[in-house]
Design an enzyme around this catalytic site. Structure first.
Site, PDB file in Angstrom:
ATOM      1  N   PRO A   2      -2.124 -61.868  27.779  1.00  0.00           N
ATOM      2  CA  PRO A   2      -0.694 -62.058  27.982  1.00  0.00           C
ATOM      3  C   PRO A   2      -0.111 -62.469  26.571  1.00  0.00           C
ATOM      4  CG  PRO A   2      -2.123 -63.179  29.538  1.00  0.00           C
ATOM      5  CD  PRO A   2      -3.028 -62.696  28.476  1.00  0.00           C
ATOM      6  N   GLU A   3       1.064 -61.890  26.374  1.00  0.00           N
ATOM      7  CA  GLU A   3       1.880 -62.133  24.892  1.00  0.00           C
ATOM      8  C   GLU A   3       3.284 -62.666  25.608  1.00  0.00           C
ATOM      9  OE1 GLU A   3       0.743 -62.042  22.132  1.00  0.00           O
ATOM     10  OE2 GLU A   3      -1.019 -60.610  22.526  1.00  0.00           O
TER      11      GLU A   3
END
Length: 271
Positions: A2-3
């Site tokens: 997850p960014e």
């Protein structure tokens, strides 16, 4: 992993369900994450009101009355709003239960995430204190990026993925931003011209903004607070498309590794 868009999607998804509510209990089923889950949260959080749900880089900051929860989703984590009677799964490690029985559930299959607590200024926490500016903020622009690039010989892709330079431009979004800006990922950062920095700073804002609008990118694990995937994958121009025709010029998308990370680019559009 997850960014920034995925974490922002999570923040927007959970905030309406929990903001302003009072913690009733915290249940920690597995404390052995990337760092041990802060043992004190089970004692200090019940009775406190959740006053804010913010994000700094890839960290979520849940502000209570006497401190702040610092959450990180690691490589495969997610936060979901669940019903109080929904039984936890194998990888549901922490539940935050509110007075109205709303449950915020932290799931992390690979256990690289974090659930930490600080009673001090969270922005001065060792994990956050040295982070660069937010890419969607006014502080991040072409002039800033050019100044930080200086005469560096490191490739531009590595520069924009450095969280000390700017937060949240992960591997996927770096490749997509460089494509949109027409800049080769292997170019020495210090070799870019002013116009190229202007295009790149604008591209980073555009790509991240569109990714947030579409709920992030789901390649494998990520789901939002409702358990739904992100849809930005369908809009990817180059990432993960090695050998496929460029959507702009039909030249095959090229693939190489930069800093042990997969990188994708078009040799014709990015020159």
């Amino acid at each position: 992993m997850p960014e920034l868009p995925e974490v922002e999607t999570s923040r927007r998804g959970i905030a309406p369900h929990i903001l302003g509510k009072t913690f009733k209990a915290v249940e920690v089923r597995e404390p052995r994450l990337r760092w041990p889950v802060s043992a004190e949260i089970c004692a200090v959080l019940p009775g406190q009101t959740l006053r804010s749900v913010e994000r700094r880089g890839k960290y979520l900051l849940l502000g209570a009355e006497t401190g702040t929860l610092i959450l990180h989703l690691g490589m495969s984590g997610n936060l979901r709003i669940t019903a109080p009677d929904q039984l936890p799964g194998k990888h549901d490690h922490v539940d935050f239960v509110f007075a109205d029985d709303t449950v915020l559930r932290f799931n992390d299959q690979r256990k690289f995430g974090a659930v930490l607590w600080t009673s001090a200024d969270p922005l001065q926490h060792p994990l956050l204190a040295e982070l660069g500016p937010e890419p969607l903020s006014a502080e991040f622009d072409a002039a800033y990026l050019q100044r930080r690039a200086g005469q560096r010989s490191a490739c531009i892709k590595s520069l924009i993925m450095d969280s000390h330079i700017v937060v949240g431009v992960g591997n996927i979004y770096a490749s997509e931003s460089l494509f949109l800006a027409g800049v080769l990922p292997t170019r020495a950062a210090g070799s870019l011209q002013t116009a190229e920095f202007e295009r790149l700073a604008a591209a980073i804002k555009t790509v991240l903004g569109k990714a947030i609008e579409q709920g992030g990118t789901t390649l494998r694990d990520f789901t939002n607070a409702e358990g739904k995937p992100g849809y930005f994958k369908q809009a990817l121009a180059v990432y993960g498309r090695g050998g496929e025709p460029c959507r702009t010029c039909a030249e095959p998308v090229r693939h190489l590794k930069i800093g042990q990370r997969a990188s994708y680019y078009c040799g014709r559009c990015q020159c």
